[in-house]
Design a protein around this motif. Structure first.
Motif, short mmCIF file in Angstrom:
data_model
loop_
_atom_site.label_atom_id
_atom_site.label_comp_id
_atom_site.label_asym_id
_atom_site.label_seq_id
_atom_site.Cartn_x
_atom_site.Cartn_y
_atom_site.Cartn_z
N GLY C 327 22.29 -21.36 66.97
CA GLY C 327 23.53 -21.97 67.43
C GLY C 327 24.56 -22.04 66.32
O GLY C 327 24.39 -21.42 65.27
N GLY C 328 25.60 -22.80 66.53
CA GLY C 328 26.62 -22.96 65.50
C GLY C 328 27.40 -21.67 65.30
O GLY C 328 27.35 -20.76 66.12
N SER C 329 28.15 -21.60 64.23
CA SER C 329 28.88 -20.37 63.96
C SER C 329 29.01 -20.17 62.45
O SER C 329 28.87 -21.11 61.68
CB SER C 329 30.27 -20.43 64.60
OG SER C 329 31.03 -21.43 63.97
N THR C 330 29.25 -18.92 62.09
CA THR C 330 29.35 -18.62 60.65
C THR C 330 30.64 -19.18 60.09
O THR C 330 31.69 -19.14 60.72
CB THR C 330 29.39 -17.11 60.36
OG1 THR C 330 30.28 -16.54 61.27
CG2 THR C 330 28.03 -16.49 60.41
N GLN C 331 30.53 -19.68 58.89
CA GLN C 331 31.72 -20.11 58.17
C GLN C 331 31.85 -19.14 57.01
O GLN C 331 30.85 -18.72 56.45
CB GLN C 331 31.50 -21.52 57.60
CG GLN C 331 31.31 -22.57 58.66
CD GLN C 331 32.58 -22.83 59.43
OE1 GLN C 331 33.65 -22.89 58.86
NE2 GLN C 331 32.48 -22.97 60.74
N VAL C 332 33.08 -18.81 56.66
CA VAL C 332 33.25 -17.99 55.47
C VAL C 332 33.08 -18.91 54.26
O VAL C 332 33.83 -19.87 54.11
CB VAL C 332 34.63 -17.30 55.47
CG1 VAL C 332 34.80 -16.47 54.21
CG2 VAL C 332 34.78 -16.43 56.71
N GLU C 333 32.08 -18.63 53.44
CA GLU C 333 31.85 -19.46 52.25
C GLU C 333 33.05 -19.34 51.32
O GLU C 333 33.52 -18.25 51.03
CB GLU C 333 30.61 -19.00 51.47
CG GLU C 333 29.33 -18.91 52.28
CD GLU C 333 28.76 -20.27 52.62
OE1 GLU C 333 29.08 -21.25 51.91
OE2 GLU C 333 28.00 -20.36 53.60
N LYS C 334 33.51 -20.45 50.84
CA LYS C 334 34.61 -20.45 49.86
C LYS C 334 34.03 -20.06 48.50
O LYS C 334 32.87 -20.35 48.22
CB LYS C 334 35.22 -21.84 49.75
CG LYS C 334 35.94 -22.27 51.03
CD LYS C 334 37.44 -22.15 50.83
CE LYS C 334 38.23 -22.55 52.05
NZ LYS C 334 37.87 -21.95 53.32
N PHE C 335 34.83 -19.42 47.69
CA PHE C 335 34.31 -19.08 46.36
C PHE C 335 35.41 -19.19 45.33
O PHE C 335 36.60 -19.09 45.65
CB PHE C 335 33.71 -17.67 46.35
CG PHE C 335 34.67 -16.59 46.75
CD1 PHE C 335 35.49 -15.97 45.81
CD2 PHE C 335 34.74 -16.18 48.08
CE1 PHE C 335 36.36 -14.96 46.19
CE2 PHE C 335 35.63 -15.17 48.46
CZ PHE C 335 36.43 -14.56 47.51
N ASP C 336 34.99 -19.43 44.11
CA ASP C 336 35.93 -19.45 43.00
C ASP C 336 35.86 -18.12 42.29
O ASP C 336 34.78 -17.55 42.13
CB ASP C 336 35.56 -20.57 42.02
CG ASP C 336 35.76 -21.94 42.65
OD1 ASP C 336 36.76 -22.08 43.40
OD2 ASP C 336 34.91 -22.83 42.44
N ILE C 337 37.03 -17.64 41.91
CA ILE C 337 37.07 -16.38 41.19
C ILE C 337 36.48 -16.61 39.80
O ILE C 337 36.81 -17.59 39.13
CB ILE C 337 38.53 -15.91 41.05
CG1 ILE C 337 39.19 -15.81 42.42
CG2 ILE C 337 38.62 -14.63 40.24
CD1 ILE C 337 39.03 -14.52 43.12
N ALA C 338 35.59 -15.72 39.41
CA ALA C 338 35.02 -15.82 38.07
C ALA C 338 34.64 -14.42 37.62
O ALA C 338 34.36 -13.55 38.45
CB ALA C 338 33.77 -16.71 38.09
N ALA C 339 34.64 -14.22 36.32
CA ALA C 339 34.26 -12.91 35.81
C ALA C 339 32.77 -12.71 36.08
O ALA C 339 32.00 -13.67 36.08
CB ALA C 339 34.55 -12.83 34.32
N GLY C 340 32.40 -11.45 36.29
CA GLY C 340 30.98 -11.18 36.50
C GLY C 340 30.75 -9.74 36.90
O GLY C 340 31.70 -8.99 37.14
N ARG C 341 29.48 -9.36 36.91
CA ARG C 341 29.14 -8.06 37.46
C ARG C 341 27.99 -8.22 38.42
O ARG C 341 27.18 -9.13 38.30
CB ARG C 341 28.85 -7.03 36.38
CG ARG C 341 28.08 -7.56 35.19
CD ARG C 341 27.67 -6.46 34.25
NE ARG C 341 28.60 -6.29 33.14
CZ ARG C 341 28.79 -5.14 32.52
NH1 ARG C 341 28.18 -4.04 32.92
NH2 ARG C 341 29.60 -5.06 31.50
N GLY C 342 27.96 -7.30 39.39
CA GLY C 342 26.90 -7.43 40.38
C GLY C 342 26.66 -6.11 41.08
O GLY C 342 27.55 -5.25 41.14
N ALA C 343 25.45 -5.95 41.59
CA ALA C 343 25.10 -4.75 42.32
C ALA C 343 24.58 -5.14 43.69
O ALA C 343 24.10 -6.27 43.88
CB ALA C 343 24.03 -3.97 41.56
N GLY C 344 24.69 -4.24 44.64
CA GLY C 344 24.17 -4.49 45.98
C GLY C 344 23.65 -3.19 46.56
O GLY C 344 24.09 -2.10 46.17
N ALA C 345 22.72 -3.32 47.48
CA ALA C 345 22.21 -2.13 48.16
C ALA C 345 21.91 -2.46 49.61
O ALA C 345 21.59 -3.61 49.93
CB ALA C 345 20.93 -1.64 47.48
#
Ligand SMILES: Cc1cc2nc3c(=O)[nH]c(=O)nc-3n(C[C@H](O)[C@H](O)[C@H](O)COP(=O)(O)OP(=O)(O)OC[C@H]3O[C@@H](n4cnc5c(N)ncnc54)[C@H](O)[C@@H]3O)c2cc1C
Ligand code: SF4
Ligand code: SF4
Ligand code: SF4
Lengths: 341, 282, 420, 248
Positions: C327-345
């Motif tokens: 049930g319920g619904s998705t909320q777009v998570e708020k985020f703070d801009i920060a430097a970083g690196r990341g990978a995804g697959a």
């Protein structure tokens, strides 16, 4: 017209009762705003709404509708029936009821528009009183009151509704579905008090005297150039207006190109194409001329035929316009001779 | 309600009409003769010169077109159509025997009855001859009801003169004063050269009993009217026909606004006195 | 010596040309030149705001755009250290499966099937075998409808953003959709039967096979990288150390290797690595099919996709149940801009897709990297072509070339992806 | 005789061609109207020497593309450009900014030279005249069917000129500006049925600058609302790098 008193708590009974025989539509919330929508659960109805995003015209003259289905080979119409289910629109404010009456002049006179008429004929209207908002100026055109154009009208007296019954059908519905009692002198007194309070609720009284004359006299005024520079030609004002009725007609072929539909969709005099004809001629090429025309037509063109201005002061266009152009501003500017900031 | 209107339950629904003849007038213009297929509708179809129909080609759209034939022509209507775009282009691709749709007649035409007993001065520019042609033919059919009839007709060049076969014949008649002019003549051209306004020097009218009728490109009106006023014609005896964008022809779609009026139901033919008081008209 | 070419190989996504040199009946060389124009995506994201990256990189490929979009979003969320809700994750999986259904149906029926029946395209089948074409379009449309239901649009979905979804599907429509998914399992089983019945070529592919794995889930949206032969499992964040990309002179697409050898990704490696996690009906279909787990016949990638269709349908029905239950619904998570690196697959229909970004403290992207499945497959595909060509070189020329094209198609290559 | 149609892909993600296959319900009807002579994505075969209608997807990024387009223009009586890449340069045109060689080496390093004949990305109409445009990334299937049908009938393209807001209003969306967010709908050519905004995502401008749009006023208004207009222009350039009005 006769009058009854209905307990406020009875509204849900009335809606539930009407739902047995009709499709019931009314204001429901959409985020922070309100829209007219089908009411499946009477509890969704929000009679405390300020105004809706789109006016009820969408229910009689949808943003896009099929006019007829045709066959290409012999250029024949195969279907132009309009199917309109019996329904009740519950909770229209006076401005919107007046808006429909103004639309009626266009669509139900002379050449009767069968699509609009079918929907109009199959619809009952239950009006409800409102509270003036900052953007409202219906008092300027006397569209804050409504004397016909509804079957039942509910005036909010706090714990009860003062019910004005306009039509036989309205009386029957009331009889069939809800308990009411006759009005007393106290009710009438309260009704009058509420009406006066309502009138006092408007922020100002727009000076609209001699508007048609002013429009002609100031046809070349720089006011229009200033407005033209601001206008985004987005047409938002026309879409949300309960009284703007212009449309475009488009033929759409089915993918096999053998049959197709002729549709009409809302159009706006603010678009460049609106007044252009073949050979590159455009009668309203400049933005200024288009902004001007919207007001010219509303406050004078329509008036010249129907003795009313084509605006009910709902303030929707003012809310929708990112450039902040509003009838209030335009009328004031014409009065004063310039666009104030 | 007329019998015809009664037939017209849905005013947006076009009547099928068969193309019974197509005549090439110029490179861009053709004269189409149409016959409404339904007998009842055809018989009820009555119009006055200056009125128009909505020509409908399903899959393409509709275009307002003046009726070029005279009301006195029974059973058929003629449309003189320039290939100017989608609908008119599609019509030009049609052949004799094909079926198109028409709705109408719509709008206010010329006040034929009122004009009777008077002289008439008709001024046409280019395709503006289309609605005037209906009036001319109608006058022709009732010729004894009218006084002097003068026709001034200008086009860009000789190949754009419409109905030339008929006008060439008429030039030699003495019941019509017909003067043709072109901007760019060629060797074959034996008539006048220059703007249609130039022809006013060549004509003689009795202003107090002359009706004027004008139709042509938007730029033309102002100058022609000036000439008519110079000839002391009454503003309320001059009639002008306007072209505007139209989507319905019946005063709903809003496209054809001219000032506070609509060209489709208040016009397309306007009395010049009214037109003078119309913003955006001229 | 004669040089045979197939220019702009048809029925694959993108532009590639096969060149085979044959001398005295022996194959001298085989090449697949990717003539797809270079588009410099990794340079395009540099200097743009991080929110733009998913929009930009999803334009690498119109077929698996949901994958590019989600992979990009995942990489950015990892750079931002952002966690999303379970609901968001389930919805994202539905989005990936939408692209699986759509892609596999298109690949199998529109691209691959004509080869088996000797036709230039699927369109003539519309007259002779309308039921087959209807089935193909039905599954394909279902995939598109699923992506549209969750993402708002089948090509380049609009609702998936960093942190969640901007809009939720109507529960009533979800419920109805669930039933359609179940009803379509029949079509997917028929697809497996169809491809099982086709006579198939054989080529024993030597490359390593990689796919995501995630415990007993059939991993498509998360998990670790697993190698079939080498047997290791490593986190996605290490993908650039695992996969080496190299520019090849004859092709605008780079070639990839893992531990110095070519590699294969896609449906066959996925089945080989995750067969135990297949849905019941899919596992049954695998059992009946000519594929045995661990198979190295690259041509079976087609049949593997067909089996994945069944799995996708069953799994999505389960996901929808889960959503409705939550049930319920998705909320777009708020985020703070920060430097970083990341990978995804994620697993794109044709194999594992990797994205990684480096973001500065103002939210501007400083570097980006994308390795697409087809780019990973190309070296292995070319190696397979070298091996396979001699086995069919004695056939008449058109048939010979068609056989090689068929091998190319079996990889379901996305050439525009491979040159990005 | 059915018009002979070819489909040509330049630099793109094939999304619009995929979209063309996505009109499942209507695909066969549409195909029934035309004689599809070449569509690499869907069928084996060679590009014919003569045809009537060319559907072109993708941006122009190589000299070979220019040569292809010139041949197409000389052959086809109608050229339909589909998708943002072909119509406005779209995402591929992001690479038209700055020096191409720098981009090349960022992506390919200094190994063997590939990508011969590379040039800065351009829209199709900067190379040849285009008769019909179907903007959007990707194209709207309904619009595709309608424009193709108009092209086959020889009608004008009817490309809408006004911005998105009107249709957005008919969908009863609350304007993003009321929530303090930026939406490019006020500048962007309508025709997409306001899909993104109705799904809660501000318009990103994939259909290009609307002819009716009033950019000056829009920027002034945004500025008055305290929105950084240079940032808005950067956003607007996402699909419209080649749009001069957005470059200032
Ligand atoms: C009262 C009247 C009488 C007339 N009489 C005649 C006559 O006798 N003979 C004659 O030849 N002409 C006549 N005309 C002019 C004729 O109506 C126009 O030339 C004709 O409408 C052009 O239509 P079309 O479809 O051929 O052209 P197009 O310009 O192709 O227009 C096609 C339709 O599509 C619309 N359209 C075009 N572009 C767009 C766009 N970008 N977006 C949305 N809609 C668009 C137009 O509104 C038009 O309705 C008359 C006009 C009027 C008003
Ligand atoms: S013009 Fe504006 S205020 Fe008047 S009725 Fe229309 S929307 Fe309401
Ligand atoms: S809403 Fe405002 S900006 Fe938009 S067209 Fe109307 S007046 Fe112009
Ligand atoms: S700016 Fe965007 S959200 Fe606002 S009305 Fe226009 S399209 Fe809709």
């Amino acid at each position: 017209m006769f009058f009854r008193i209905m307990d406020k708590s009875r509204v849900l009974d009335l809606v539930a009762g009407l739902s047995q025989d009709f499709e019931v539509l009314g204001p429901v919330s959409k985020g922070d705003a309100f829209v007219y929508q089908r009411i499946d659960d009477p509890a969704d109805l929000r009679l405390d709404y300020d105004t809706t995003l789109l006016p009820p015209k969408k229910l009689f003259f949808p943003p896009e509708e099929q006019m007829m289905r045709f066959r290409v080979a012999d250029n024949e119409v195969v279907d132009d029936e309009v199917y309109a289910a019996p329904r009740v629109i519950f909770g229209l404010h006076p401005c919107d009821i007046n808006g429909l009456l103004l639309m009626d002049n266009v669509f139900l006179r002379d050449y009767v528009d069968p699509y609009y008429k079918a929907r109009r004929d199959s619809t009952l209207i239950v009006g409800v009183s409102c509270t003036p908002q900052e953007s409202c100026f219906c008092n300027a055109w006397n569209t804050d009151e409504v004397h016909w154009g509804f079957d039942i009208f509910l005036t909010d007296l706090g714990d009860r509704y003062f019910v004005s019954v306009r039509s036989v059908k309205g009386a029957e519905l009331l009889d069939d579905h809800v308990e009411t009692r006759p009005i007393t002198d106290a009710d009438t007194a309260e009704f009058q008090r509420v009406a006066r309070e309502f009138e006092a609720g408007f922020s100002d009284e727009l000076n609209t005297s001699q508007l048609p004359l002013l429009l002609d006299a100031k046809f070349e005024s720089p006011i229009w150039d200033e407005l033209g520079e601001r206008c985004l030609s987005c047409g938002a004002c026309s879409m949300v207006c309960p009284t703007c009725y212009c449309f475009d007609v488009i033929d759409r072929l089915e993918p096999d190109q053998k049959t197709g539909v002729r549709i009409r969709k809302w159009d706006s005099c603010q678009f460049t194409e609106f007044a252009s004809v073949a050979h590159g001629q455009n009668f309203r090429e400049s933005r200024a001329s288009r902004v001007k025309y919207r007001y010219y037509h509303k406050q004078w063109g329509y008036l010249s035929k129907f003795e009313r201005v084509l605006c009910v002061g709902c303030g929707r266009c003012a809310r929708a316009c990112l450039a902040g152009i509003s009838p209030r501003e335009v009328v004031t500017a014409l009065e004063a001779g310039g666009v104030g900031e | 309600m007329t019998a015809y209107q009664e037939l017209q339950q849905n005013p947006y629904r076009p009547w099928p009409a068969r193309i019974t003849s197509i005549i090439d007038l110029t490179e861009q213009e053709r004269l189409f003769e149409l016959r409404i297929i339904d007998d009842g509708v055809r018989e009820a179809f009555e119009f006055t010169s200056g009125q128009f129909v909505e020509l409908s080609i399903f899959g393409v759209g509709e275009a307002p077109i003046s009726i070029s034939s005279a009301p006195s022509k029974q059973g058929f209507i003629e449309l003189c159509v320039r290939n100017a775009g989608d609908v008119t282009g599609a019509l030009h691709r049609k052949q004799c025997g094909d079926v198109v749709g028409i709705r109408g007649p719509f709008g206010r035409g010329f006040p034929f009855e009122e004009m009777k007993g008077n002289d008439v001065l008709l001024v046409a520019g280019g395709l503006g001859i289309a609605p005037l042609k209906s009036l001319i033919n109608h006058i022709h059919d009732d010729r004894h009801d009218f006084g002097k009839v003068t026709i001034l007709y200008g086009a860009k060049n000789p190949s754009e003169i419409l109905f030339r076969y008929q006008f060439d014949m008429w030039k030699h008649r003495d019941d019509f004063d017909l003067i043709l002019t072109v901007d760019d003549p060629d060797e074959s051209w034996g008539d006048e050269v220059g703007r249609v306004t130039r022809l006013f020097d060549m004509i003689d009218i009795e202003p107090e009993n002359t009706y004027g009728a004008i139709c042509g490109p938007p730029v033309m009106y102002k100058y022609v009217i000036e000439e008519m006023r110079n000839k002391a014609m009454d503003v309320d005896k001059i009639y002008v026909s306007f072209e505007r964008r139209m989507k319905c022809g019946i005063g709903k779609c809003g496209h054809c606004g001219v000032g506070h009026q609509y060209a489709c139901i208040d016009g397309p033919v306007f009395n010049f006195w009214e037109a003078m008081n119309l913003q955006e008209a001229i | 010596m004669s040089t045979l070419t197939v220019e702009h190989v048809a029925r694959i996504e993108g532009h590639g040309t096969i060149t085979v040199d044959v001398d005295a009946g022996a194959v001298q060389s085989v090449h697949l030149d990717i003539v797809e124009p270079a588009r410099y995506f990794e340079s395009m994201v540099v200097g743009r705001r991080l929110e733009d990256a998913p929009l930009i990189t999803s334009r690498i490929c119109g077929i698996c755009s949901p994958n590019h979009m989600l992979t990009s979003i995942k990489a950015l969320e990892s750079a931002l250290g952002l966690e999303v809700s379970e609901r968001t994750q389930v919805m994202r999986k539905l989005l990936v499966y939408g692209s699986f259904l759509q892609n596999h149906a298109t690949h199998l029926y529109l691209f691959a099937a004509p080869d088996y029946v000797g036709l230039p395209s699927v369109f003539p089948l519309a007259e002779t075998h309308p039921d087959v074409v209807d089935r193909a379009l039905r599954i394909k449309k279902l995939g598109n409808d699923l992506t549209t239901l969750v993402g708002g649009r089948s090509v380049h979905p609009v609702t998936a953003v960093i942190g969640g979804f901007t809009s939720e599907p109507d529960p009533r429509r979800l419920e109805a959709f669930r039933d359609t998914l179940i009803a379509t399992v029949r079509d997917a089983v028929a697809t497996v039967d169809l491809f099982s019945a086709f006579e198939e070529f054989e080529v024993h592919t030597d490359g390593e096979m990689l796919a995501l794995t995630a415990g007993d889930d059939y991993a498509i949206y998360d998990g670790e990288i697993a190698a079939l032969r080498a047997g290791w499992r490593r986190p996605v964040s290490e993908y650039r150390d695992i996969i080496t990309e190299r520019v090849i002179g004859h092709s605008n697409a780079k070639h990839s290797t893992v531990g110095g050898e070519p590699l294969m990704v896609g449906a066959l490696p996925r089945i080989n690595l995750n067969a135990a996690a297949l849905s019941p009906e899919a596992a049954r279909a695998l059992e009946k099919s000519p594929i045995t787990v661990g198979s190295r016949n690259a041509f079976f990638n087609n049949l593997s996709q067909a089996i994945e269709l069944i799995d996708a349908l069953e799994r999505c029905a389960g996901y929808i149940d889960r959503l409705l239950e939550m049930g319920g619904s998705t909320q777009v998570e708020k985020f703070d801009i920060a430097a970083g690196r990341g990978a995804g697959a994620t697993e794109a229909p044709r194999g594992t897709l990797y994205h990684s970004y480096e973001v500065d403290a103002t939210g501007i992207i400083r570097a980006g990297d994308v390795i697409t499945p087809t780019a990973q497959n190309l070296a292995n595909l070319e190696a397979d072509m070298w091996k396979f060509a001699p086995t069919v070189v004695d056939r008449p020329r058109p048939e010979f070339l068609m056989a090689i094209e068929r091998l190319v198609r079996a990889y379901d290559p996305c050439l525009s992806c491979s040159v990005h | 005789m059915a018009p002979r149609v070819v489909v040509i892909g330049l630099a793109s993600d094939f999304g619009c061609q995929v979209q063309m296959t996505n009109i499942e319900d209507d695909l066969l009807d549409v195909l029934g109207l035309i004689d599809l002579q070449y569509w690499q994505l869907a069928s084996s075969g060679h590009m014919p020497d003569s045809y009537d209608v060319a559907i072109v997807e993708g941006a122009v990024t190589t000299l070979e593309h220019i040569a292809t387009l010139e041949r197409v223009r000389a052959t086809a009586s109608a050229v339909i450009a589909i998708g943002a890449c072909a119509v406005t340069g779209g995402i591929p045109a992001l690479a038209s900014h700055g020096r191409l060689e720098e981009r090349y080496s960022l992506v390919y390093g200094d190994g063997p030279s590939v990508a011969p004949g590379r040039i800065k990305p351009q829209a199709v109409d900067s190379v040849i005249d285009v008769d019909y445009r179907i903007p959007g990334c990707p194209i709207d299937m309904g619009e595709f069917v309608q424009v193709l049908s108009r092209a086959l009938q020889g009608l004008s393209d009817h490309l809408p000129q006004e911005p998105l807001c009107a249709i957005c209003k008919t969908k009863e969306n609350v304007c993003f500006y009321e929530r303090g967010e930026v939406c490019l709908g006020v500048l962007t050519r309508t025709g997409c049925d306001a899909r993104c905004v109705s799904l809660g995502r501000p318009c990103t401008g994939c259909r290009g600058l609307a002819e009716d749009a009033n950019l000056e006023s829009a920027l002034r208004l945004l500025d008055e609302r305290g929105i950084d207009t240079s940032d808005v222009l950067v956003r607007a350039r996402l699909y419209n790098t080649l749009e001069e009005a957005f470059t200032r």
